[in-house]
Design a protein around this motif. Structure first.
Motif, short mmCIF file in Angstrom:
data_model
loop_
_atom_site.label_atom_id
_atom_site.label_comp_id
_atom_site.label_asym_id
_atom_site.label_seq_id
_atom_site.Cartn_x
_atom_site.Cartn_y
_atom_site.Cartn_z
N CYS A 21 0.83 -1.20 0.00
CA CYS A 21 0.00 0.00 0.00
C CYS A 21 0.87 1.26 0.00
N PRO A 22 0.61 2.21 -0.89
CA PRO A 22 1.43 3.43 -0.92
C PRO A 22 1.48 4.16 0.41
N ASP A 23 0.36 4.17 1.15
CA ASP A 23 0.36 4.85 2.44
C ASP A 23 1.35 4.21 3.41
N HIS A 24 1.61 2.92 3.25
CA HIS A 24 2.55 2.23 4.14
C HIS A 24 3.98 2.67 3.86
N PHE A 25 4.44 2.47 2.61
CA PHE A 25 5.86 2.68 2.37
C PHE A 25 6.26 4.16 2.31
N LEU A 26 5.30 5.06 2.13
CA LEU A 26 5.66 6.47 2.21
C LEU A 26 6.16 6.84 3.60
N ARG A 27 5.73 6.09 4.60
CA ARG A 27 6.12 6.38 5.98
C ARG A 27 7.14 5.39 6.54
N THR A 28 7.31 4.26 5.87
CA THR A 28 8.19 3.23 6.41
C THR A 28 9.39 2.94 5.52
N LYS A 29 9.49 3.59 4.37
CA LYS A 29 10.32 3.17 3.27
C LYS A 29 9.84 1.79 2.82
N ILE A 30 10.17 1.42 1.61
CA ILE A 30 9.58 0.22 1.06
C ILE A 30 10.07 -1.03 1.78
N ARG A 31 11.29 -0.99 2.36
CA ARG A 31 11.82 -2.17 3.05
C ARG A 31 12.34 -1.81 4.43
N PRO A 32 12.24 -2.75 5.37
CA PRO A 32 12.85 -2.55 6.70
C PRO A 32 14.28 -3.06 6.71
N LEU A 33 14.96 -2.81 7.82
CA LEU A 33 16.29 -3.39 8.05
C LEU A 33 16.13 -4.47 9.13
N VAL A 34 16.52 -5.69 8.81
CA VAL A 34 16.45 -6.79 9.76
C VAL A 34 17.78 -6.86 10.50
N VAL A 35 17.75 -6.67 11.80
CA VAL A 35 18.96 -6.64 12.63
C VAL A 35 19.47 -8.05 12.86
N PRO A 65 13.17 14.34 -7.68
CA PRO A 65 13.79 15.09 -6.58
C PRO A 65 15.09 14.42 -6.14
N ALA A 66 15.93 15.17 -5.44
CA ALA A 66 17.21 14.64 -4.98
C ALA A 66 17.00 13.50 -3.99
N LEU A 67 18.00 12.65 -3.88
CA LEU A 67 17.98 11.55 -2.92
C LEU A 67 17.68 12.07 -1.53
N ARG A 68 16.71 11.44 -0.86
CA ARG A 68 16.36 11.82 0.50
C ARG A 68 17.15 10.98 1.49
N ASP A 69 16.87 11.20 2.75
CA ASP A 69 17.54 10.46 3.82
C ASP A 69 17.53 8.96 3.52
N LEU A 82 6.63 14.02 -7.82
CA LEU A 82 6.82 15.47 -7.71
C LEU A 82 5.73 16.11 -6.86
N LEU A 83 4.52 15.57 -6.92
CA LEU A 83 3.45 16.11 -6.08
C LEU A 83 3.72 15.82 -4.60
N GLU A 84 4.29 14.67 -4.31
CA GLU A 84 4.65 14.35 -2.93
C GLU A 84 5.80 15.25 -2.48
N GLU A 85 6.74 15.50 -3.36
CA GLU A 85 7.85 16.39 -3.03
C GLU A 85 7.34 17.80 -2.74
N ALA A 86 6.37 18.26 -3.54
CA ALA A 86 5.81 19.59 -3.30
C ALA A 86 5.16 19.66 -1.93
N LYS A 87 4.49 18.57 -1.51
CA LYS A 87 3.88 18.53 -0.19
C LYS A 87 4.96 18.62 0.89
N LEU A 88 6.07 17.91 0.70
CA LEU A 88 7.16 17.95 1.67
C LEU A 88 7.76 19.35 1.76
N GLN A 89 7.86 20.01 0.63
CA GLN A 89 8.46 21.35 0.62
C GLN A 89 7.57 22.37 1.31
N ARG A 90 6.28 22.08 1.40
CA ARG A 90 5.36 23.01 2.06
C ARG A 90 5.34 22.82 3.57
#
Length: 700
Positions: free
Chosen positions: A302-316, A356-360, A421-429
């Motif tokens: 679901c897009p709502d999931h990975f926008l907040r979690t990144k698409i993959r986790p890190l397994v320790v 947009p440029a690479l994010r965190d 780009l629409l998501e980036e515009a939201k972040l910039q606001r």
């Protein structure tokens, strides 16, 4: 909160009595809040609802059809009426004439403000066309775990037909936007018997011509899916069965407390982050399962999931059968670096010329077998919500893998949404971060006047605060008041006696689990005593030294240990006293202990400088208001020493000062904020007097 029926099914909470007096738009809000109150219906900020309502045009006075739809960035569970965008339906229909095709669909967002009804400042979201063009008055879009489990299965179309027949349709994956709105309109028009539609890898749309009917349809569809999943998965091992043992609750928190400051330091070099720990059963089932290594790399759907979690986790890399936290911590730096490199490769593989440029590139979700899930974000609420979204993803993977084969969203599709780009515009606001955003502070003596005022000041600047105090009742009251003003996410409390090193260590472990570490220590716990030296008992002397000297040592020692683990610097502020520099009659124990406290700060400033740890002192004088020290015997004793009564003591102190002003808790809090913030980034080993002027306390 939404109640549930037996077998964990959603219950109808609609109250006809309440709804009877509501307008159509008010019923929309009522429906939205009911749906959004349960994360099994939709997650925080996810989904949207709408109603087409007849309104009076403010210019013509004529009745016009207006779309009320959740606006951009809102949350249906907590929003009010001001959370809805309102748009003329005739103008929304006219937009079809401006549509130039799929390659240009993003430009349609720019036309939405021209459709605004009633000068409404709430921006319309990208999902507006999906509601506008469905030929029904009421539309719900939710991200139910049960529905997405079906939508994220490889044979989701066949499963949807099996479960719902012709009652609920199915559409293949399509990025949310104008084109998908036209697809949904076409489906609803061509299938008038359908009451909704499952969107592959995404979620559910339902509709009706009555607000209550729409709500009940949404519940019915979700419950039908949940019941079907339960029947089909009954008796099957969860995620293929257990591969690793689950540690006991206390041990899980102990391991998390060890890992979180180390992780926090690795991912906070550019901007400080705050952590959240979750070891609920759903998480433990997943991180201990046979399918962890298979499902986790596949990513969320679901897009709502990975926008907040990144698409993959890190397994320790942690083995709960043979726990070795030291070895795990030693490997975290490499794991973090490998994740960042993999994320950068994913970006390079999928980027477009105008991306947009690479994010965190750091991981948001860290899965620890046998222990739980750790999430990090720029603030506590986002860290918690990111974890909640990944729990939704876990539930989806659990359902899909039990009845079919789970599939994540294709990598390029995921990238195109993450770097839209629409998501980036939201972040910039988004507003500029506050000065202490991402910082974590411990305030000892947190239930007193100075401690609570300091916590208030830090919270206003975006910090998270752990209040520590020996008085449990006062502590709970202070936390309640601060949480009411600044949100429960940002405030925690722990009962702590600063003279007990085990309690101090436990408090830091609690802070690590709750927030991920520490950036600011305000050592403020205190007492005061007054007596001529010949009447000063050894017990009185020792109590002053224990709390005001040894206590400050213990909380600072533990802070330094965490600071060095994180390796991102830190700030220590001692709340001392004018009496640490200027002698006072009948207070030898108090004055001596405060002098020791000041000299300890100087020593710590020397030791911490090379690691970016700054140590400074605030010296108050006569802060009477809100102070628990100035209650009872101390107040009586000081009044007696100066030959006045309780009412006259504050006036005496004010007149004694050079500036003839009272010193308030908020004044000390302002000084502590200055020394904690980047405003004083080049200051350490300093003493800041906040005493309205006392020549005897001049540092030179």
């Amino acid at each position: 909160m939404t109640k549930t029926l037996a077998a964990d099914r959603l219950e109808n909470l609609w109250d006809d009595g309440r709804a009877a007096a509501m307008s159509e738009s008010e019923k929309l809000l009522y429906r939205s809040n009911l749906l959004g109150s349960d994360k099994r219906v939709t997650n925080y900020g996810g989904g949207n609802t709408s109603a087409k309502v007849m309104e009076t045009d403010p210019l013509t006075g004529e009745a016009v059809e207006v779309l009320w739809v959740k606006g951009s960035g809102g949350d249906i569970g907590s929003m009010g009426m001001d959370g809805f965008a309102t748009l003329y339906m005739d103008r929304l229909r006219a937009l079809k004439g401006r549509y130039r095709g799929l390659a240009h669909e993003d430009e349609m967002v720019g036309y939405l403000p021209h459709c605004t009804f009633g000068l409404n400042p709430r921006a319309a979201s990208i999902d507006t066309p999906l509601h506008a063009y469905v030929p029904r008055r009421h539309v719900d879009h939710v991200h139910s775990d049960a529905i997405i489990a079906i939508a994220a299965s490889v044979n989701s179309r066949a499963l949807t037909a099996e479960i719902f027949g012709d009652d609920i349709g199915w559409l293949p994956w399509k990025k949310p936007g104008y084109e998908l709105g036209l697809w949904l309109e076409k489906f609803a028009t061509q299938n008038p018997q359908a009451r909704g539609c499952v969107l592959e890898s995404h979620g559910l749309f339902t509709w009706a011509d009555d607000a209550k009917d729409c709500y009940l349809t949404t519940l019915e569809v979700i419950n039908t899916a949940a019941e079907w999943l339960a029947r089909r998965s009954a008796g099957k091992p969860v995620f293929g069965g257990v591969a690793r043992p689950t540690l006991e609750p206390a041990q899980r928190r102990e391991i998390a407390a060890r890992l979180m400051p180390a992780i926090r330091g690795l991912i906070s070099k550019d901007r400080h982050k705050v952590g959240h720990f979750d070891d609920q059963p759903a998480v433990l089932d997943f991180v201990g399962s046979q399918m962890l290594e298979t499902l986790a790399p596949m990513g969320t759907s679901c897009p709502d999931h990975f926008l907040r979690t990144k698409i993959r986790p890190l397994v320790v890399d942690f083995d709960p059968a043979r726990p070795d936290p030291d070895a795990t911590i030693a490997g975290l730096a490499r794991a973090a670096e490998d994740y960042r490199a993999d994320y950068a490769t994913y970006y390079d593989r999928c980027k477009h010329p105008d991306s947009p440029a690479l994010r965190d590139p750091n991981a948001v979700v860290w899965l620890v077998p046998g222990v739980g899930m750790i999430t990090f974000a720029l603030d506590k609420a986002t860290a918690r919500i990111s974890g909640e979204f990944y729990v939704n993803a876990i539930n989806v993977m659990r359902g899909a893998s039990a009845v079919s084969t789970y599939q994540g969203l294709p990598e390029q599709e995921a990238f195109d949404i993450e770097y839209w780009l629409l998501e980036e515009a939201k972040l910039q606001r988004m507003p500029k971060p506050k000065s202490l955003a991402g910082r974590v502070a411990l305030v000892t003596g947190g239930a007193g006047g100075i401690g609570a005022a300091t916590a208030e000041r830090f919270l206003r600047e975006g910090a998270c605060v752990m209040l520590a105090d020996i008085d449990q009742d006062a502590l709970a009251g202070a936390r309640q008041g601060l949480a009411a003003r600044h949100g429960a996410d940002a405030v925690r409390c722990v009962q702590m006696n600063v003279t007990d090193e085990h309690q101090v260590a436990r408090a830091y472990a609690e802070m690590a689990v709750e927030f991920g570490g520490i950036d600011i220590l305000v050592s403020n716990a205190g007492i005061a005593s007054s007596a001529p030296v010949e009447d000063t008992s050894l017990a009185m002397w020792n109590k002053n030294m224990d709390i005001l000297s040894t206590g400050y040592f213990l909380v600072s020692r533990e802070a330094f240990r965490t600071f060095r683990t994180q390796d991102i610097g830190g700030a220590v502020i001692f709340v001392a006293s004018k009496n640490g520099l200027a002698a006072s009659p009948n207070a030898s124990a108090y004055c001596t202990a405060k002098a020791a406290e000041i000299h300890l700060a100087r020593c710590l400033a020397l030791e911490g400088a090379e690691a970016g740890i700054r140590v400074n002192v605030v010296n108050p004088d006569a802060v009477l208001r809100g102070s628990r020290i100035w209650q009872g015997d101390w107040l009586d004793q000081r009044a007696s020493t100066y030959g006045t009564d309780k009412e006259g003591l504050e006036e005496m102190y004010r007149q004694r000062s050079m500036l003839k002003r009272s010193v308030l808790p908020e004044d000390i809090a302002e000084a502590a904020y200055f020394l904690a913030s980047d405003l004083s980034a080049k200051s350490t080993g300093n003493i800041l007097n906040v005493d309205a002027g006392n020549v005897q306390a001049f540092t030179r």
